[in-house]
Enzyme design. Structure first.
Site, PDB file in Angstrom:
ATOM      1  N   HIS A  76       0.824  -1.201   0.000  1.00 20.23           N
ATOM      2  CA  HIS A  76       0.000   0.000   0.000  1.00 20.23           C
ATOM      3  C   HIS A  76       0.864   1.259   0.000  1.00 20.23           C
ATOM      4  CE1 HIS A  76      -3.961   1.650   0.493  1.00 20.23           C
ATOM      5  NE2 HIS A  76      -3.326   2.664   1.042  1.00 20.23           N
ATOM      6  N   ARG A 117     -14.922   6.788 -10.450  1.00 17.45           N
ATOM      7  CA  ARG A 117     -15.484   5.796  -9.524  1.00 17.45           C
ATOM      8  C   ARG A 117     -16.748   6.413  -8.929  1.00 17.45           C
ATOM      9  NH1 ARG A 117      -9.596   4.580  -8.209  1.00 17.45           N
ATOM     10  NH2 ARG A 117      -9.334   2.373  -8.643  1.00 17.45           N
ATOM     11  N   GLU A 126     -11.553  -7.066 -15.905  1.00 17.35           N
ATOM     12  CA  GLU A 126     -11.023  -7.268 -14.549  1.00 17.35           C
ATOM     13  C   GLU A 126     -10.987  -8.742 -14.169  1.00 17.35           C
ATOM     14  OE1 GLU A 126     -12.039  -3.716 -11.892  1.00 17.35           O
ATOM     15  OE2 GLU A 126     -13.985  -4.283 -12.701  1.00 17.35           O
ATOM     16  N   ASP A 154      -8.031  -5.542  -9.919  1.00 18.27           N
ATOM     17  CA  ASP A 154      -8.849  -6.749  -9.828  1.00 18.27           C
ATOM     18  C   ASP A 154      -8.315  -7.843 -10.738  1.00 18.27           C
ATOM     19  OD1 ASP A 154     -10.871  -6.524  -7.858  1.00 18.27           O
ATOM     20  OD2 ASP A 154     -11.784  -4.927  -9.036  1.00 18.27           O
ATOM     21  N   CYS A 168      -6.707   1.320 -16.201  1.00 16.50           N
ATOM     22  CA  CYS A 168      -7.048   2.302 -15.174  1.00 16.50           C
ATOM     23  C   CYS A 168      -6.743   1.784 -13.773  1.00 16.50           C
ATOM     24  CB  CYS A 168      -8.505   2.734 -15.296  1.00 16.50           C
ATOM     25  SG  CYS A 168      -9.656   1.386 -15.093  1.00 16.50           S
TER      26      CYS A 168
HETATM   27  C1  PEP Z   1      -9.179  -2.120 -10.803  1.00 11.49           C
HETATM   28  O1  PEP Z   1      -9.727  -3.114 -10.337  1.00 11.49           O
HETATM   29  O2  PEP Z   1      -8.013  -2.104 -11.277  1.00 11.49           O
HETATM   30  C2  PEP Z   1      -9.891  -0.832 -10.831  1.00 11.49           C
HETATM   31  C3  PEP Z   1      -9.410   0.196 -11.482  1.00 11.49           C
HETATM   32  O3  PEP Z   1     -11.062  -0.748 -10.137  1.00 11.49           O
HETATM   33  P1  PEP Z   1     -11.132  -0.639  -8.528  1.00 11.49           P
HETATM   34  O4  PEP Z   1      -9.742  -0.493  -8.018  1.00 11.49           O
HETATM   35  O5  PEP Z   1     -12.024   0.522  -8.244  1.00 11.49           O
HETATM   36  O6  PEP Z   1     -11.766  -1.954  -8.188  1.00 11.49           O
HETATM   37 MG    MG Z   2     -11.883  -3.109  -9.986  1.00 15.75          MG
END
Ligand code: PEP
Ligand code: MG
Length: 558
Positions: free
Chosen positions: A190, A291, A417, A441, A486
């Protein structure tokens, strides 16, 4: 001959590029209760002591909030409210009435509350870390120990900690913190994500960090992964000069993303909570991931179509003449919402989440699409794209595209994802206009490693060749179409080059990471990006170092 002491250089993992020289300010370890609990002579006086310790914690949080703004201030004020929670006080006083000393009563009552929050999971579980912080502060005050949590020495410093928790991140004051050094943490911890998103130099996994004491001057090199203790004046000067040059060079990096040979790579922002006008002030080509959960969190009922339309309109307006990519609600698993509940699940990450939520609550998605379409009509000069999270099959992509188009949305996409979606990206793309890869993800599901678990950082490393192979498959399927990334992977300039080499056409990340990504791209041709991608793909494991050696020195020496 004059004796000079050899330089003491601590080694760790390079985690956030750049360098800084400043005195250390340590994050104090949480206090622990002494073995012997003192007896309580006067329970009323003991209750008063506990009350005033908690009030002191709340007042301190509010005072710090007053010097910040936006989301950071809101988080601290919310935490102050938690410290003043009457139910918490009642439980503490009940424990004191049963002859517990104040610090022990605080420990017990907070522990009970924390268990409840943790059991609730997701967003509430994250608040458990805030409660632990309140508990530690109150106990430190009661026992006369140093205040735990982020230090505030009142001047520029290098933050030294065991590790940084998500709850610490929002409070980090980047006008004072010049670099981060942690004893724990791996290449994707993190702390690394945080440092990159804040644009701070960082060294993690630095086992010698324990010996760094408050006030000691250190020179942090976030590219080499070293921390020099009491650097000689010329070393300090060199690091400062380099940091200065880096700042100046990156400040010059502006405009749309391009490789050295002019191939466009859109540079976009990840956005959510926060002021749309502030987000729009960053040099970007728009938003690559909005988001939308921020509109839904902390509410008993979902926002109305009118409320949502108003919020989207304000945001689209702020991004006039640019692109905004809206992700529909990603509820469930790490983002639970009461009104989007889908029943008890043993494995929520594998459950009814993301786009799947619409199987149970179709109205939530329908209302959101209606609001996005209405806001799009009100802001003709903004290019609005809409995508669904957690889509696994071509049928789901088709279903989402039909719903979005029926609502009046013209540019429709899905997030990649889940490995299944990456493997059959060509079929998904026959239904939608674009895809955006969520590497956070996708890493979790490819490696079967829970992204919220700190214990498996090596498996979640976005440099894992298996993850890159899936991205390559999506890049190949999407030739000539818009293929974005992303997830956090897009924030690492070296990995960004690899992603472009794999066929990615847009990168979306936290704003401070954009200039270094733009700069790295501008120094490599598309062909060179492909060569770097081959190095990473063909490696037996995560190969950041090999790619770093093969990348242009203007980037790696910056
Ligand atoms: C991801 O899963 O990479 C993503 C951009 O969505 P989140 O982190 O909001 O799940
Ligand atoms: Mg995600």
């Amino acid at each position: 001959m004059e004796q000079t002491n050899p330089a003491r250089v601590l080694e760790g993992i390079a985690a956030g590029p750049g360098g800084a020289v400043a005195p250390v300010a340590r994050m104090a370890a949480p206090p622990s209760l002494p073995d012997r609990e003192p007896g309580v002579a006067d329970t009323e006086a003991e209750k008063e002591t506990a009350r005033s310790a908690l009030e002191g914690v709340a007042a301190d949080l509010e005072a710090r909030a007053a010097s910040l703004d936006g989301e950071a201030a809101a988080v601290l004020n919310a935490q102050a409210l938690m410290a003043r929670d009457p139910e918490l006080s009642r439980q503490i006083e009940e424990a004191i009435s049963a002859d517990r000393a104040a610090a022990w009563a605080v420990w017990e009552a907070c522990g009970r509350y924390q268990d409840l929050l943790l059991a609730a999971g997701g967003y509430l579980a994250e608040r458990a870390a805030d409660l632990a912080d309140i508990r530690d502060r109150a106990i430190a005050a009661l026992l006369g120990l140093p205040m735990p949590g982020l230090p505030d020495p009142g001047h520029a410093h290098v933050l030294v900690a065991e590790d940084l928790a998500p709850a610490d991140t929002v409070r980090l004051d980047t006008s004072r913190v010049k670099a981060i050094v942690t004893r724990l943490g791996g290449p994707t911890s993190h702390t690394v994500i945080l440092a990159r998103s804040l644009g701070l130099p960082a060294v993690v996994g630095c086992s010698g960090a324990d010996e760094l004491t408050d006030g000691t001057t250190v020179a942090v090199d976030g590219d080499a992964g070293t921390v020099e203790v009491d650097p000689a004046p010329e070393v300090a000067e060199r690091v400062r000069a380099r940091a200065e040059r880096r700042r100046a060079v990156l400040a010059e990096s502006s405009g749309p993303g391009r490789t050295r040979d002019g191939v466009p790579v859109s540079l976009l922002l990840n956005a959510g909570e926060g002021d749309p006008e502030e987000a729009a002030a960053h040099d970007s080509e728009g938003i690559g991931l909005l988001r939308t959960e921020f509109l839904f969190l902390d509410r008993a009922d979902p926002p109305t179509v009118a409320e949502q339309t108003e919020a989207y309109t304000r945001l689209f307006r702020a991004f006039k003449d640019r692109t905004v990519t809206v992700r529909t609600l990603d509820a469930g698993s790490d983002k639970p919402l009461a009104f989007a509940a889908t029943g008890e699940e043993d494995n929520p990450a594998l459950g009814v989440r993301g786009f799947r939520t619409s199987r149970v609550h179709p109205d939530l998605l329908a209302d959101q699409l209606t609001a996005i379409a209405a806001a799009t009509r009100a802001c003709e000069d903004t290019r609005v794209r809409v995508m669904a999270p957690m889509v696994s099959t071509a049928a789901e992509a088709g279903e989402f595209a039909a719903l979005a188009r029926a609502a009046g949305i013209t540019e429709v996409g899905v997030m990649i994802e889940v490995p299944a979606a990456a493997l059959l990206a060509d079929r998904l793309l026959s239904h939608v206009d674009f895809v955006s890869i969520g590497t956070n993800d996708l890493a979790q599901y490819t490696m079967a490693a829970d992204r919220t678990l700190g214990a498996l950082p090596d498996l979640l490393d976005p440099w894992q060749p298996a993850l890159l192979a899936l991205i390559q498959r999506v890049g190949d399927a999407g030739r000539g179409r818009s293929v974005g990334v992303c997830g956090e992977a897009a924030a690492d300039p070296l990995l960004a080059l690899v992603l472009v080499g794999l066929g990615v056409t847009s990168l979306s990340t936290a704003p401070p990471a954009l200039p270094a990504v733009r700069y790295a791209l501008a120094r490599h041709t598309e062909e060179e990006c492909r060569a770097l991608a081959s190095v990473a793909l063909d490696a037996p494991g995560p190969a950041r170092e090999a790619v770093r050696r093969a990348a242009h020195p203007e980037v790696t020496d910056l």
